[in-house]
Design an enzyme around this catalytic site. Structure first.
Site, PDB file in Angstrom:
ATOM      1  N   LYS A 110       0.827  -1.203   0.000  1.00  0.00           N
ATOM      2  CA  LYS A 110       0.000   0.000   0.000  1.00  0.00           C
ATOM      3  C   LYS A 110       0.867   1.261   0.000  1.00  0.00           C
ATOM      4  CE  LYS A 110      -2.300   0.240   4.006  1.00  0.00           C
ATOM      5  NZ  LYS A 110      -3.056  -0.270   5.191  1.00  0.00           N
ATOM      6  N   SER A 148      -7.529  -3.229   8.929  1.00  0.00           N
ATOM      7  CA  SER A 148      -7.094  -2.743   7.621  1.00  0.00           C
ATOM      8  C   SER A 148      -6.484  -3.802   6.709  1.00  0.00           C
ATOM      9  CB  SER A 148      -6.085  -1.601   7.785  1.00  0.00           C
ATOM     10  OG  SER A 148      -6.724  -0.468   8.317  1.00  0.00           O
ATOM     11  N   SER A 155      -7.812  -0.067   5.293  1.00  0.00           N
ATOM     12  CA  SER A 155      -7.126   0.866   4.423  1.00  0.00           C
ATOM     13  C   SER A 155      -6.287   0.183   3.349  1.00  0.00           C
ATOM     14  CB  SER A 155      -6.232   1.777   5.268  1.00  0.00           C
ATOM     15  OG  SER A 155      -5.243   1.017   5.950  1.00  0.00           O
TER      16      SER A 155
END
Length: 544
Positions: A149, A248, A224
Site C-alpha cells: 500500500k 485494515s 485501508s
C-alpha cells in the site's frame, strides 16, 4: 424497628418481579431496535442498488495461468527454471494494465525497473551464482513480484499516505517489512491506493480517487489496504503487504475474497508505516501478509517477522483432533448491523466441518465484552499518540474542524469526509471512560484467553454482510468493530475467504487464536480452503 421475615420475603419477591419486568422490557426494546436497524439496512441497500443500477463494470478475463499460481508456487517454479522471473513479472505487469483502468487500485509502479530486477534474478540462477537449494533457504520468494500500500514507505515511490499535503512526495527508504521481503528475493512491482492517512473503511482519497471492487465495481473494497486487496483479487499481484490498526488487512481481504493475516501484535516492525518510526510502544498497528492462497501466509509471515520468528511455533504440526473450536454468530453490538443469513450459514458451514475433525464438542460463545467492539477500539485509539488534526496536513499546521467543514461542503477542502468525521468525533463527543474501557478490555481478554488456551480457535464473523455499495459505510460506520476488536485485544487473526454469495460477492470468516498461537489460525485457514474453497476468481478464467 426490625423488619419481620414475612416483610422481607414480600420485598424480595417485589424486587424479583421488578428485575424480571425490567429484563423483559429491555428484551422487547432490543428486539424492536434490531427490527428497525434491519429495516434501515434494507432501505439503504434498496436506494443504493437503484442509484448504481447498470453502472457495474466487468474486469477482463484471466488468460495467463501464471496469474493463478501462489507466490510460493511461483518461487518454486522460478528456482527450478520452469518459469523465468522475467516471464512472471511481465505477466503481472500486463494484468495490472488490463484491470487498473477499471479498479484504480495501483497508484504508482516500477514495472520497467522490476523487469530489470527479474533479469538479474534469471541471470543469477542460470549461471549458478545462486543455487536452487540456497535460494529456497535464504531467498524463499526469489524473483516473485509483490505490491504494497502507498502508505508503506518504498524508496523512490509515491508516499502521500492519501493526503493532498503530501502529494508528490517519495519514500526516502524502504519500510522494514518491504526491506525484509526484498531481501527474501521479492521484487516490488507497484504500490496501491489508500484512504486519507489510512483512516476509513473505504479506499478513497483526494490524491488518487476511489478504488473499485473487482467482483462488483459498484461495491467497496474496504480500507485501508483496499487497493492492495483489489489488485491481489484481480490477479494483478501474487501477494502483498498490508497494515492493520482496525481491520485494515482483514476488512479488504474479506470484501475482495482473499486471505489476510493480522499477526500477534508486536511481532512485525512498523518502521516506515505512515509516520511510524518503529520506536512506538504498545501500538495496535501491525503488518500482515495478504494473498489469494493460504499456503503463502506461513512463509510470508516468517519473512515479515524476521528475528522474532522464535516467538511463534510455525513449525508445530496442528492436530485437528485435539483442536478446541468455538464460534460467535453475532457481536451483540447494538450499533452494528445484524449478520445476514448467507454470512451466518458460512460460519456454520466452517463450524460443522471443523467439528467433524475434532474430538471435542464445538462451543458457541456469548461474551458480553463483544458488545463494545467500537467503543473499546475508540478508546484504545487515543493511546496511539500523534495528533490527527496536525498529521493530515503533513504536520505543517493544524486543521480546525469548524473552519474546514464549510470548505468541505463547498467542495474545496483538501480533506475527505472521513477525516472530518474523525475530527468531529474528538471535538464533539466525550471520550470513553478510561476505567470502564480498561476493565472491560481486561475482562474480555481474560475470558478469551481462558477459553482459547494453547489449542483453541474462535471463529468470528468478518462482517454482518459482504461488500456493500460505495458510500454506504457512512450510514453504518460501526460495523467495522467486527475487525477492530482484535486489534484492541492484540490477538492473531486470519481472514479466510469461503466462496461467494448469490450475488457473486465474497464470503468468509475470521479465525482467532490466543497470542503467539498464529500457527493455529494458519492451519485452520489451510484446512478451510481445502474443504470449503477459498479465493474465487472475480472474472472468467480462460487459460486453455
Amino acid at each position: 424497628m426490625a423488619t419481620s421475615p414475612a416483610a422481607r420475603r414480600v420485598v424480595k419477591k417485589d424486587s424479583h418481579f421488578w428485575r424480571t419486568f425490567k429484563k423483559m422490557v429491555l428484551c422487547i426494546l432490543a428486539t424492536v431496535w434490531v427490527f428497525i436497524h434491519d429495516l434501515i439496512d434494507k432501505i439503504i441497500n434498496y436506494i443504493f442498488a437503484y442509484l448504481y443500477n447498470g453502472k457495474k463494470k466487468n474486469i477482463p478475463p484471466i488468460t495467463d495461468p501464471i496469474l493463478l499460481k501462489s507466490a510460493t508456487g511461483l518461487a518454486e517454479a522460478i528456482r527450478k527454471r520452469e518459469l523465468t522471473s522475467v516471464a512472471v513479472v511481465k505477466a503481472f505487469a500486463k494484468r495490472i494494465k488490463e484491470v487498473n483502468g477499471i479498479l484504480n487500485a495501483v497508484v504508482d509502479d516500477r514495472i520497467e525497473a522490476a523487469i530489470r530486477d527479474a533479469e538479474a534474478v534469471d541471470k543469477m540462477l542460470d549461471t549458478g551464482a545462486v543455487s536452487e537449494k540456497e535460494a529456497q533457504k535464504t531467498k524463499p520468494f526469489l524473483g516473485v513480484p509483490f505490491t504494497t500500500k502507498e502508505s508503506t514507505s518504498c524508496k523512490g515511490m509515491n508516499f502521500s499516505m492519501g493526503m493532498v499535503a503530501r502529494r508528490g512526495l517519495k519514500g526516502e527508504a524502504d519500510a522494514d517489512v518491504v526491506k525484509f521481503l526484498k531481501e527474501a528475493g521479492g521484487i516490488l512491482i507497484a504500490i496501491t491506493n489508500v484512504p486519507e492517512l489510512n483512516l476509513w473503511c473505504e479506499t478513497r482519497c483526494n490524491v488518487y480517487g476511489q478504488t473499485n471492487n473487482p467482483y462488483d465495481t459498484t461495491r467497496t473494497v474496504g480500507g485501508s489496504s483496499g487497493g492492495e486487496a483489489a489488485i491481489l483479487a484481480a490477479c494483478g499481484s501474487p501477494f502483498g503487504i498490508g497494515s492493520d490498526i482496525g481491520g485494515s488487512v482483514r476488512m479488504p481481504a474479506f470484501y475482495c475474497g482473499i486471505f489476510g493475516h493480522k499477526p500477534t501484535t508486536g511481532l512485525t516492525s512498523i518502521k516506515g508505516i505512515s509516520f511510524r518510526t518503529g520506536l512506538e510502544t504498545h501500538s495496535m498497528v501491525c503488518c500482515g501478509p495478504m494473498s489469494k492462497h493460504a499456503e503463502d501466509l506461513d512463509p510470508f509471515l516468517r519473512v515479515m517477522i524476521g528475528s522474532k520468528i522464535g516467538q511463534l511455533q510455525l513449525d508445530a504440526k496442528v492436530n485437528f483432533k485435539e483442536l478446541h473450536v468455538m464460534y460467535v454468530e453475532e457481536s451483540g453490538d447494538p450499533r452494528a448491523s445484524s449478520v445476514n443469513d448467507e454470512t451466518r450459514q458460512t460460519m456454520l458451514k466452517a463450524v460443522h466441518h471443523l467439528e467433524t475433525l475434532s474430538t471435542f464438542p464445538v462451543e458457541k460463545l456469548n461474551l458480553s465484552g463483544f458488545k463494545y467492539c467500537f467503543r473499546l477500539w475508540r478508546y484504545w485509539m487515543t493511546k496511539e499518540g500523534g495528533n490527527f488534526a496536525r498529521d493530515i496536513t503533513n504536520r505543517q499546521s493544524e486543521v480546525n474542524v469548524w473552519k474546514e467543514l464549510p470548505k468541505l461542503i463547498a467542495g474545496c477542502s483538501d480533506h475527505t469526509l472521513p477525516a472530518m468525521l474523525k475530527l468531529l468525533d474528538t471535538a464533539v463527543f466525550p471520550p470513553e471512560n478510561s476505567e470502564w474501557a480498561e476493565s472491560t478490555k481486561a475482562r474480555l481478554q481474560d475470558e478469551l484467553l481462558n477459553k482459547l488456551g494453547r489449542n483453541g480457535v474462535l471463529l468470528f464473523p468478518s462482517h454482518p454482510f459482504p461488500a456493500s455499495y460505495h458510500y454506504t459505510s457512512f450510514l453504518r460506520p460501526y460495523n467495522f468493530g467486527y475487525w477492530a476488536i482484535f486489534n484492541v485485544l492484540k490477538f492473531p487473526v486470519t481472514q479466510v475467504p469461503i466462496g461467494v454469495d448469490k450475488d457473486g460477492l465474497p464470503l468468509g470468516i475470521q479465525v482467532v487464536a490466543a497470542p503467539f498461537q498464529d500457527h493455529l489460525c494458519l492451519a485452520v485457514a489451510r484446512e478451510l480452503e481445502k474443504a470449503l474453497g477459498g479465493w474465487v476468481a472475480p472474472c472468467p478464467v480462460k487459460t486453455m
